[in-house]
Design an enzyme around this catalytic site. Structure first.
Site, short mmCIF file in Angstrom:
data_model
loop_
_atom_site.label_atom_id
_atom_site.label_comp_id
_atom_site.label_asym_id
_atom_site.label_seq_id
_atom_site.Cartn_x
_atom_site.Cartn_y
_atom_site.Cartn_z
CB THR A 61 -1.05 -0.06 1.14
OG1 THR A 61 -1.96 1.02 0.97
CG2 THR A 61 -0.42 0.03 2.53
CE LYS A 65 -1.54 0.83 -3.63
NZ LYS A 65 -2.92 1.05 -4.09
P1 NAP Z 1 -3.39 10.01 -4.79
O1 NAP Z 1 -2.52 9.28 -5.72
O2 NAP Z 1 -2.78 10.82 -3.70
O3 NAP Z 1 -4.37 10.97 -5.67
C1 NAP Z 1 -5.22 11.89 -5.03
C2 NAP Z 1 -6.16 12.52 -6.05
O4 NAP Z 1 -7.08 13.37 -5.35
C3 NAP Z 1 -5.47 13.40 -7.10
O5 NAP Z 1 -6.19 13.36 -8.30
C4 NAP Z 1 -5.56 14.78 -6.43
O6 NAP Z 1 -5.50 15.85 -7.36
C5 NAP Z 1 -6.94 14.72 -5.87
N1 NAP Z 1 -7.13 15.67 -4.76
C6 NAP Z 1 -6.59 15.59 -3.52
N2 NAP Z 1 -6.99 16.65 -2.79
C7 NAP Z 1 -7.78 17.41 -3.59
C8 NAP Z 1 -8.51 18.62 -3.41
N3 NAP Z 1 -8.49 19.28 -2.23
N4 NAP Z 1 -9.24 19.10 -4.43
C9 NAP Z 1 -9.28 18.43 -5.63
N5 NAP Z 1 -8.62 17.27 -5.87
C10 NAP Z 1 -7.87 16.77 -4.87
O7 NAP Z 1 -4.39 9.01 -4.05
P2 NAP Z 1 -4.97 7.61 -4.59
O8 NAP Z 1 -4.11 6.52 -4.11
O9 NAP Z 1 -5.24 7.74 -6.04
O10 NAP Z 1 -6.34 7.51 -3.75
C11 NAP Z 1 -7.44 8.36 -4.07
C12 NAP Z 1 -8.66 7.94 -3.25
O11 NAP Z 1 -9.04 6.61 -3.61
C13 NAP Z 1 -8.41 7.89 -1.75
O12 NAP Z 1 -9.57 8.39 -1.14
C14 NAP Z 1 -8.25 6.41 -1.45
O13 NAP Z 1 -8.67 6.07 -0.13
C15 NAP Z 1 -9.21 5.80 -2.47
N6 NAP Z 1 -8.87 4.41 -2.87
C16 NAP Z 1 -9.83 3.47 -2.76
C17 NAP Z 1 -9.55 2.17 -3.16
C18 NAP Z 1 -10.61 1.11 -3.02
O14 NAP Z 1 -10.26 -0.07 -3.13
N7 NAP Z 1 -11.85 1.46 -2.82
C19 NAP Z 1 -8.29 1.85 -3.70
C20 NAP Z 1 -7.32 2.85 -3.80
C21 NAP Z 1 -7.63 4.15 -3.38
P3 NAP Z 1 -4.08 16.53 -7.78
O15 NAP Z 1 -3.51 15.66 -8.86
O16 NAP Z 1 -4.46 17.87 -8.23
O17 NAP Z 1 -3.22 16.55 -6.53
#
Ligand code: NAP
Length: 288
Positions: A61, A65
């Site tokens: 995680t 990754k």
């Molecule tokens: P990440 O790589 O850190 O990406 C975060 C994303 O959210 C980016 O697109 C970022 O935009 C955007 N973001 C963050 N803060 C923001 C704000 N204040 N306003 C607008 N956009 C914002 O994270 P990730 O690993 O992709 O995870 C994203 C979400 O998916 C998390 O909530 C995580 O818990 C969830 N998730 C769920 C599963 C599941 O199995 N259900 C699996 C993986 C992840 P920028 O590019 O502009 O920073």
């Protein structure tokens, strides 16, 4: 007893032990799953130790990754395309280590079992982080007709467009991908709408919205928010209030887990609907 792990930093929040230990118990497997906090500087040492001990699999995680990839013997083409590995297996015959990304099939299976066909669908995806990349790839592989990606930082969408243009070129097909800034978001004209940002994540943040409004959402658009805690973000609530089918990320989490378990043990957990229901109930009770 076979031991399996999830490594991350931090890793305390992970519910993977609950998912995998329920699977092992269900099948009377002589195996147990643990969390292990591994600092970024220790990932290589962890993999080297794994290659030489009697463990056969681990999950990865945030933030490892990508870091873990150079230390493995092989990586699935999917995981290489999305540049992230969340599941590692050590083959019992050769001892070789292989990395996979089960978020890709996890999302596809969630959509399928929710009765949402991605084939021929016009999809809008909000977010361009690691999870969004896996979902974009999944949407493409499942045969979507088009993808529009919205993100706060438009520059970050380029990684997704570049990846999809590359795989579509290799497949000899044309796949329309459009990049848009969040300010230009419009919920209309799509069959599937997915929030893959972290906006709304965590208790106390559920009222935060990744977009200004869901104005224009068609009644038959299927909505996903891949956040699972809280179980209902404002994004999901507003979609439901409009009468749309709307799903949180719990099933994606469970499906990526059962698919990983099948890669390691081949117990058939991904096809065991009764077991998946049991895991869903356990996790839902945990967060109530
Ligand atoms: P990440 O790589 O850190 O990406 C975060 C994303 O959210 C980016 O697109 C970022 O935009 C955007 N973001 C963050 N803060 C923001 C704000 N204040 N306003 C607008 N956009 C914002 O994270 P990730 O690993 O992709 O995870 C994203 C979400 O998916 C998390 O909530 C995580 O818990 C969830 N998730 C769920 C599963 C599941 O199995 N259900 C699996 C993986 C992840 P920028 O590019 O502009 O920073």
């Amino acid at each position: 007893m076979d031991k399996y792990f999830v490594i991350g930093c931090p890793v305390g929040h992970s519910v993977s032990p609950q998912i995998h230990n329920t699977i092992f118990k269900h099948y009377n497997a002589h195996a147990k799953y643990f969390k292990k906090r591994v600092e970024p500087r220790d990932v290589e040492a962890f993999v080297e130790e794994f290659k030489n001990n009697d463990c056969y699999g681990f999950n990865v995680t945030v933030p490892h990754k990508k870091t873990v990839m150079p230390f493995l013997d092989g990586i699935s083409s999917e995981a290489r395309e999305v540049n992230a590995v969340n599941t590692v297996v050590k083959k019992r015959d050769s001892g070789l280590t292989f990395g996979y990304n089960t978020d890709i099939k996890g999302f596809a299976l969630q959509a399928k079992r929710a009765g949402c066909s991605l084939k021929g669908a016009h999809v809008k995806l909000i977010g361009a982080g690691g999870a969004a990349r896996a979902i974009a790839y999944s949407v493409y592989r499942e045969g979507a007709a088009s993808l529009t990606v919205y993100n706060r930082t438009v520059e970050n969408i380029k990684i997704i467009t570049h990846m999809l243009r590359h795989v579509a070129y290799d497949d000899g097909v044309k796949f329309p991908v459009t990049m848009m800034s969040l300010d230009e978001f419009d919920a209309g004209d799509c069959d599937v709408l997915i929030n893959a940002t972290s906006v709304g994540l965590g208790i106390g943040h559920e009222e935060e919205m990744p977009v200004k409004s869901l104005e224009g959402l068609k009644p038959d658009t299927v909505v996903f928010d891949i956040i699972y805690e809280p179980s209902e973000t404002r994004f999901l609530r507003e979609a439901r209030q409009r009468g749309n089918a709307a799903h949180n990320g719990l099933d994606m989490l469970i499906y990526q887990g059962v698919i990983a378990n099948d890669i390691w043990c081949g117990l058939g957990a991904a096809d065991n609907i009764e077991l998946i229901d049991k895991i869903r109930k356990e996790l839902t009770a945990k967060w109530q």
